[in-house]
Design a protein around this motif. Structure first.
Motif, PDB file in Angstrom:
ATOM      1  N   TYR A  30       0.787  -1.235   0.000  1.00 23.38           N
ATOM      2  CA  TYR A  30       0.000   0.000   0.000  1.00 23.38           C
ATOM      3  C   TYR A  30       0.816   1.281   0.000  1.00 23.38           C
ATOM      4  CZ  TYR A  30      -4.022  -2.927   0.779  1.00 23.38           C
ATOM      5  OH  TYR A  30      -5.002  -3.877   0.634  1.00 23.38           O
ATOM      6  N   ALA A  78      -2.336   8.752   5.700  1.00 22.09           N
ATOM      7  CA  ALA A  78      -3.510   8.461   4.863  1.00 22.09           C
ATOM      8  C   ALA A  78      -3.305   8.950   3.438  1.00 22.09           C
ATOM      9  CB  ALA A  78      -4.752   9.102   5.467  1.00 22.09           C
ATOM     10  N   MET A  81      -1.164   6.474   1.601  1.00 25.84           N
ATOM     11  CA  MET A  81      -1.916   5.250   1.329  1.00 25.84           C
ATOM     12  C   MET A  81      -2.908   5.455   0.190  1.00 25.84           C
ATOM     13  SD  MET A  81      -4.131   2.916   3.921  1.00 25.84           S
ATOM     14  CE  MET A  81      -4.664   1.282   3.454  1.00 25.84           C
ATOM     15  N   LEU A  82      -3.590   6.602   0.187  1.00 27.58           N
ATOM     16  CA  LEU A  82      -4.605   6.880  -0.826  1.00 27.58           C
ATOM     17  C   LEU A  82      -4.022   7.508  -2.099  1.00 27.58           C
ATOM     18  CD1 LEU A  82      -7.386   8.308   1.501  1.00 27.58           C
ATOM     19  CD2 LEU A  82      -7.273   6.021   0.467  1.00 27.58           C
ATOM     20  N   ASP A  84      -2.966  10.520  -2.571  1.00 27.84           N
ATOM     21  CA  ASP A  84      -3.701  11.774  -2.714  1.00 27.84           C
ATOM     22  C   ASP A  84      -2.836  12.908  -2.181  1.00 27.84           C
ATOM     23  OD1 ASP A  84      -5.454  13.965  -2.453  1.00 27.84           O
ATOM     24  OD2 ASP A  84      -7.158  12.630  -2.120  1.00 27.84           O
ATOM     25  N   ASP A  92     -11.632  10.286   5.539  1.00 28.99           N
ATOM     26  CA  ASP A  92     -10.649   9.572   4.723  1.00 28.99           C
ATOM     27  C   ASP A  92      -9.464   9.112   5.570  1.00 28.99           C
ATOM     28  OD1 ASP A  92     -12.114   9.871   2.350  1.00 28.99           O
ATOM     29  OD2 ASP A  92     -11.199  11.829   1.953  1.00 28.99           O
ATOM     30  N   VAL A  93      -9.056   9.949   6.494  1.00 30.83           N
ATOM     31  CA  VAL A  93      -7.961   9.585   7.406  1.00 30.83           C
ATOM     32  C   VAL A  93      -8.394   8.405   8.264  1.00 30.83           C
ATOM     33  CG1 VAL A  93      -6.506  10.376   9.326  1.00 30.83           C
ATOM     34  CG2 VAL A  93      -7.014  11.927   7.409  1.00 30.83           C
ATOM     35  N   ASP A  95     -10.762   6.189   7.660  1.00 27.32           N
ATOM     36  CA  ASP A  95     -10.908   4.992   6.826  1.00 27.32           C
ATOM     37  C   ASP A  95      -9.550   4.359   6.521  1.00 27.32           C
ATOM     38  OD1 ASP A  95     -13.651   5.299   6.790  1.00 27.32           O
ATOM     39  OD2 ASP A  95     -13.717   6.119   4.748  1.00 27.32           O
ATOM     40  N   SER A  96      -8.559   5.179   6.246  1.00 29.65           N
ATOM     41  CA  SER A  96      -7.223   4.659   5.937  1.00 29.65           C
ATOM     42  C   SER A  96      -6.606   3.966   7.142  1.00 29.65           C
ATOM     43  CB  SER A  96      -6.304   5.795   5.471  1.00 29.65           C
ATOM     44  OG  SER A  96      -6.789   6.342   4.272  1.00 29.65           O
ATOM     45  N   GLU A  99      -8.424   0.740   7.722  1.00 26.64           N
ATOM     46  CA  GLU A  99      -8.045  -0.290   6.742  1.00 26.64           C
ATOM     47  C   GLU A  99      -6.680  -0.887   7.072  1.00 26.64           C
ATOM     48  OE1 GLU A  99      -8.340  -2.928   3.590  1.00 26.64           O
ATOM     49  OE2 GLU A  99      -9.862  -1.794   4.687  1.00 26.64           O
ATOM     50  N   MET A 100      -5.739  -0.047   7.498  1.00 29.76           N
ATOM     51  CA  MET A 100      -4.431  -0.565   7.905  1.00 29.76           C
ATOM     52  C   MET A 100      -4.579  -1.535   9.071  1.00 29.76           C
ATOM     53  SD  MET A 100      -2.041   2.838   7.732  1.00 29.76           S
ATOM     54  CE  MET A 100      -0.672   2.027   8.527  1.00 29.76           C
TER      55      MET A 100
END
Length: 170
Positions: A30, A78, A81-82, A84, A92-93, A95-96, A99-100
């Motif tokens: 990732y 984040a 990872m994204l 972005d 978004d932070v 969620d990242s 997910e980790m």
């Protein structure tokens, strides 16, 4: 040999080296285009505001996997990872980080015999503590950019797993 589980029979299954390998495999998948975190050899003293994602593992030996980062570093992590470069929303932070934690917990679960289901990621602005009977079995504290990351795995005593309401609350 007795019937049921004994802590000595189970061992930890997840040790620092296994957690480190899991983290670096996740990082390669990732975050492959950015510098990896570097292990620090002294346990981190967590100070200041943090963001933490945790995922529980049910089963004969319940557990908790956490990722804790300083508040100021979470958006940069984040963003990498994204992939972005813009400013990310807190969702978004979250969620990242979730997910980790989920990826790492899934790999930890694969190492623990009779592991049950993974819980959903939980985000907090503090480091969660596991329930009674849980022990820290693996830890990776690492330096990354201008901060640190802390990955921790707790596993519960299998004999205590059947007691209580399963919520992890004390």
């Amino acid at each position: 040999m007795s019937v049921g589980f004994e802590v000595e029979e189970l061992g930890h299954y997840v040790e620092d080296e296994a957690l480190e390998q899991i983290v670096y495999q996740m990082w390669d998948s990732y975050f492959g285009t950015t510098e990896p975190p570097y292990p620090v050899f002294e346990p981190l003293v967590v100070e200041g505001p943090v963001q933490c994602a945790s995922v529980s593992i049910s089963g004969a030996r319940p557990g908790l996997v956490t990722i804790t980062v300083p508040d100021h570093l979470a958006p940069a992590l984040a963003a990498v990872m994204l992939q972005d470069d813009g400013e990310l929303a807190q969702d978004d932070v979250d969620d990242s980080l979730g997910e980790m934690a989920n990826i790492i917990a899934g790999n930890v679960k694969a190492l623990v015999p009779d592991a049950g289901a993974l819980g959903l990621p939980v985000l907090a602005r503090a480091t969660p503590r596991p329930g009674r009977g849980a022990s820290e079995v693996a830890r990776l504290d690492a330096a990354w950019r201008e901060g640190w990351l802390s990955f921790v795995v707790w596993l519960g005593d299998p004999q205590a797993a059947g007691s209580g309401d399963g919520s992890g609350r004390e």
